[in-house]
Design a protein around this motif. Structure first.
Motif, short mmCIF file in Angstrom:
data_model
loop_
_atom_site.label_atom_id
_atom_site.label_comp_id
_atom_site.label_asym_id
_atom_site.label_seq_id
_atom_site.Cartn_x
_atom_site.Cartn_y
_atom_site.Cartn_z
N TYR A 72 90.78 -5.78 -101.57
CA TYR A 72 90.60 -4.99 -102.78
C TYR A 72 91.09 -3.57 -102.57
O TYR A 72 90.80 -2.93 -101.56
N ASN A 73 91.86 -3.08 -103.51
CA ASN A 73 92.40 -1.72 -103.50
C ASN A 73 91.58 -0.87 -104.47
O ASN A 73 91.82 -0.94 -105.68
N PRO A 74 90.64 -0.08 -103.97
CA PRO A 74 89.81 0.71 -104.88
C PRO A 74 90.56 1.83 -105.59
O PRO A 74 90.13 2.30 -106.63
N GLN A 75 91.69 2.25 -105.02
CA GLN A 75 92.48 3.30 -105.65
C GLN A 75 93.54 2.64 -106.53
O GLN A 75 94.70 2.54 -106.18
N ASN A 76 93.08 2.17 -107.69
CA ASN A 76 94.00 1.53 -108.63
C ASN A 76 93.81 2.17 -110.01
O ASN A 76 92.84 2.88 -110.24
N ILE A 77 94.75 1.92 -110.89
CA ILE A 77 94.73 2.60 -112.19
C ILE A 77 93.50 2.27 -113.02
O ILE A 77 93.10 3.06 -113.87
N TYR A 78 92.87 1.13 -112.76
CA TYR A 78 91.69 0.76 -113.52
C TYR A 78 90.47 1.61 -113.15
O TYR A 78 89.55 1.76 -113.94
N ASN A 79 90.49 2.17 -111.96
CA ASN A 79 89.38 3.01 -111.50
C ASN A 79 89.61 4.49 -111.74
O ASN A 79 88.76 5.30 -111.41
#
Length: 146
Positions: A72-79
């Motif tokens: 999981y990439n927590p630094q994504n545009i959804y966050n």
């Protein structure tokens, strides 16, 4: 989620260059819009003039991916939670503005060193300018064969 082009670009700007100041964020926005408006090569074919298509083209922006390397990439545009400055820069770029000195740059990356290589890793781009921690590259004739 269905985001508008403005929202997608503002989120990508925050994610990719939020800590790079106004010029760093404008440079990232300029690259996205240069790809949207590309007259040839893969971005013209894949993007078809669409901000959405450019941002979500596989393998282009880590921030557009929720999973990287199976994790999981927590630094994504959804966050991301863009602020007014991110929207202002998105509006600025969508209106046709580009950062001075960037030229037609189609790529950027953080080399995690003090120097930028002279050609983009696939040799379809040549070094144009460094802004903050990112190196920016203009297309060569070879890019238009992609």
């Amino acid at each position: 989620m269905a985001y508008s082009d403005r929202e997608l670009l503002a989120r990508l700007i925050e994610c990719e260059a939020g800590g790079e100041g106004d010029n760093g964020m404008k440079a990232v926005a300029s690259v996205v819009m240069n790809r949207v408006e590309a007259s040839g090569g893969e971005y013209a074919r894949v993007g078809q003039g669409s901000i959405h298509n450019i941002i979500f083209q596989p393998g282009q922006f880590v921030c557009a991916s929720e999973v990287e390397g199976g994790v999981y990439n927590p630094q994504n545009i959804y966050n991301m939670r863009p602020t007014e400055v991110h929207y202002e820069i998105a509006d600025w770029a969508i209106a046709g503005n580009r950062l001075q000195g960037l030229e037609d740059a189609l790529w950027f990356f953080n080399p995690f060193s003090d120097t930028c290589r002279q050609s983009f890793p696939s040799k379809v781009g040549t070094f144009q300018i460094r802004i903050g921690k990112h190196c920016f590259y203009n297309p060569t004739d070879a890019y238009y064969q992609t």
